[in-house]
Design a protein around this motif. Structure first.
Motif, short mmCIF file in Angstrom:
data_model
loop_
_atom_site.label_atom_id
_atom_site.label_comp_id
_atom_site.label_asym_id
_atom_site.label_seq_id
_atom_site.Cartn_x
_atom_site.Cartn_y
_atom_site.Cartn_z
N VAL A 1 0.79 -1.09 0.11
CA VAL A 1 -0.05 0.07 -0.01
C VAL A 1 0.89 1.24 -0.13
N ALA A 2 1.82 1.15 0.99
CA ALA A 2 2.81 2.41 0.86
C ALA A 2 3.27 2.66 -0.43
N ARG A 3 3.77 1.82 -0.97
CA ARG A 3 4.60 1.75 -2.41
C ARG A 3 3.73 2.38 -3.40
N PHE A 4 2.48 1.96 -3.36
CA PHE A 4 1.62 2.46 -4.66
C PHE A 4 1.08 3.89 -4.23
N LYS A 5 0.89 4.15 -2.87
CA LYS A 5 0.73 5.47 -2.60
C LYS A 5 1.62 6.36 -2.92
N ALA A 6 2.94 6.00 -2.56
CA ALA A 6 4.13 6.67 -2.92
C ALA A 6 4.16 7.10 -4.30
N ARG A 7 3.89 6.17 -5.32
CA ARG A 7 3.99 6.38 -6.61
C ARG A 7 2.72 7.35 -7.24
N GLY A 8 1.89 7.54 -6.35
CA GLY A 8 0.73 8.54 -6.77
C GLY A 8 -0.52 7.81 -6.97
N TRP A 9 -0.70 6.48 -6.69
CA TRP A 9 -1.74 5.69 -6.96
C TRP A 9 -2.82 5.69 -6.16
N TYR A 10 -3.99 5.67 -6.27
CA TYR A 10 -5.05 5.21 -5.53
C TYR A 10 -5.01 3.81 -5.03
N VAL A 11 -5.46 3.41 -3.62
CA VAL A 11 -5.50 2.08 -3.36
C VAL A 11 -6.74 2.07 -2.79
N PHE A 12 -7.66 0.87 -2.94
CA PHE A 12 -8.97 0.76 -2.54
C PHE A 12 -8.94 -1.03 -2.08
N VAL A 13 -9.55 -0.95 -1.08
CA VAL A 13 -10.12 -2.49 -0.85
C VAL A 13 -11.49 -2.72 -1.38
N VAL A 14 -11.66 -3.85 -1.82
CA VAL A 14 -12.84 -4.33 -2.32
C VAL A 14 -13.12 -5.66 -1.79
N THR A 15 -14.20 -5.95 -0.89
CA THR A 15 -14.41 -7.13 -0.23
C THR A 15 -15.78 -7.52 -0.13
N ASN A 16 -16.05 -8.77 -0.54
CA ASN A 16 -17.12 -9.36 -0.20
C ASN A 16 -17.43 -9.81 1.35
N GLN A 17 -18.48 -9.35 1.91
CA GLN A 17 -18.54 -9.92 3.44
C GLN A 17 -19.93 -10.53 3.70
N SER A 18 -19.96 -11.48 3.08
CA SER A 18 -21.60 -12.12 3.00
C SER A 18 -21.75 -12.77 4.40
N GLY A 19 -20.73 -12.97 5.07
CA GLY A 19 -20.84 -13.38 6.57
C GLY A 19 -21.97 -12.57 7.32
N ILE A 20 -22.10 -11.57 6.92
CA ILE A 20 -23.10 -10.44 7.44
C ILE A 20 -24.49 -11.04 7.30
N ALA A 21 -24.62 -11.49 5.86
CA ALA A 21 -25.88 -12.00 5.29
C ALA A 21 -26.25 -13.21 6.03
N PHE A 22 -25.36 -14.08 6.38
CA PHE A 22 -25.76 -15.18 7.02
C PHE A 22 -25.45 -15.07 8.57
#
Ligand SMILES: [Mg+2]
Length: 175
Positions: free
Chosen positions: A39-60
């Motif tokens: 994350v630090a490396r990509f932020k330092a080179r001027g990128w966005y970093v996003f987390v995209v996570t399925n959390q179906s444990g909530i639905a269950f």
């Protein structure tokens, strides 16, 4: 309009932390090696970093949104301690067969569908053709392709090393 920047999309379980089934307690959180550095490396080179996570444990009803938020706070504190941060965390609590009617739905946000990535694109001026995702399941890769970004299947080892390899091969045009 702000300058467009590329984005690195990271799946959570199995990429940032070890996937031990449903991770819903801070005690069960175990970092993948190199996650902070990635994350630090990509932020330092001027990128966005996003987390995209399925959390179906909530639905269950395995855990609640509050449990997930506590885990995400822990994750964010870990990144902060390493002097970095992700730009946003997108999560999908829904599942078409969920036991909790509030979260029982065939959501466009649930990977392999691209909703979470498209939401990031709506909220941030990102350069789609230069962006890619790292996930540990084919459904992650399918979501990336459906959103028009590259996708790399994480095969283990250090995340920062894998991400550098992915970036190099992406820039080569091989994905
Ligand atoms: Mg995963």
């Amino acid at each position: 309009m702000a300058d467009q920047k590329p984005a690195l999309f990271l799946d959570r379980d199995g990429v940032i932390n070890v996937d031990q089934g449903y991770v819903a307690r801070v005690e069960d959180w175990q970092w993948i090696e190199g996650a902070h550095e990635c994350v630090a490396r990509f932020k330092a080179r001027g990128w966005y970093v996003f987390v995209v996570t399925n959390q179906s444990g909530i639905a269950f009803d395995h855990y609640t949104e509050a449990d997930m938020n506590a885990v995400h706070k822990h994750m964010s504190q870990g990144f902060a301690a390493a002097g970095t941060a992700v730009d946003a965390i997108y999560s999908c609590p829904f599942h078409p067969e969920g036991s909790n009617p509030r979260f029982r739905k065939d959501s466009f946000d649930r990977k392999p569908k691209p909703g979470m990535l498209l939401q990031a694109m709506a909220e941030f001026p990102l350069k789609r053709e230069a962006s890619f995702l790292i996930g540990d399941k084919q459904t992650d890769i399918d979501a990336a392709h459906a959103a028009g970004v590259g996708g790399f299947l994480f095969t283990g080892g250090r995340l920062d090393h894998f991400a550098e390899w992915a970036l190099a091969s992406f820039e080569d045009g091989s994905r």
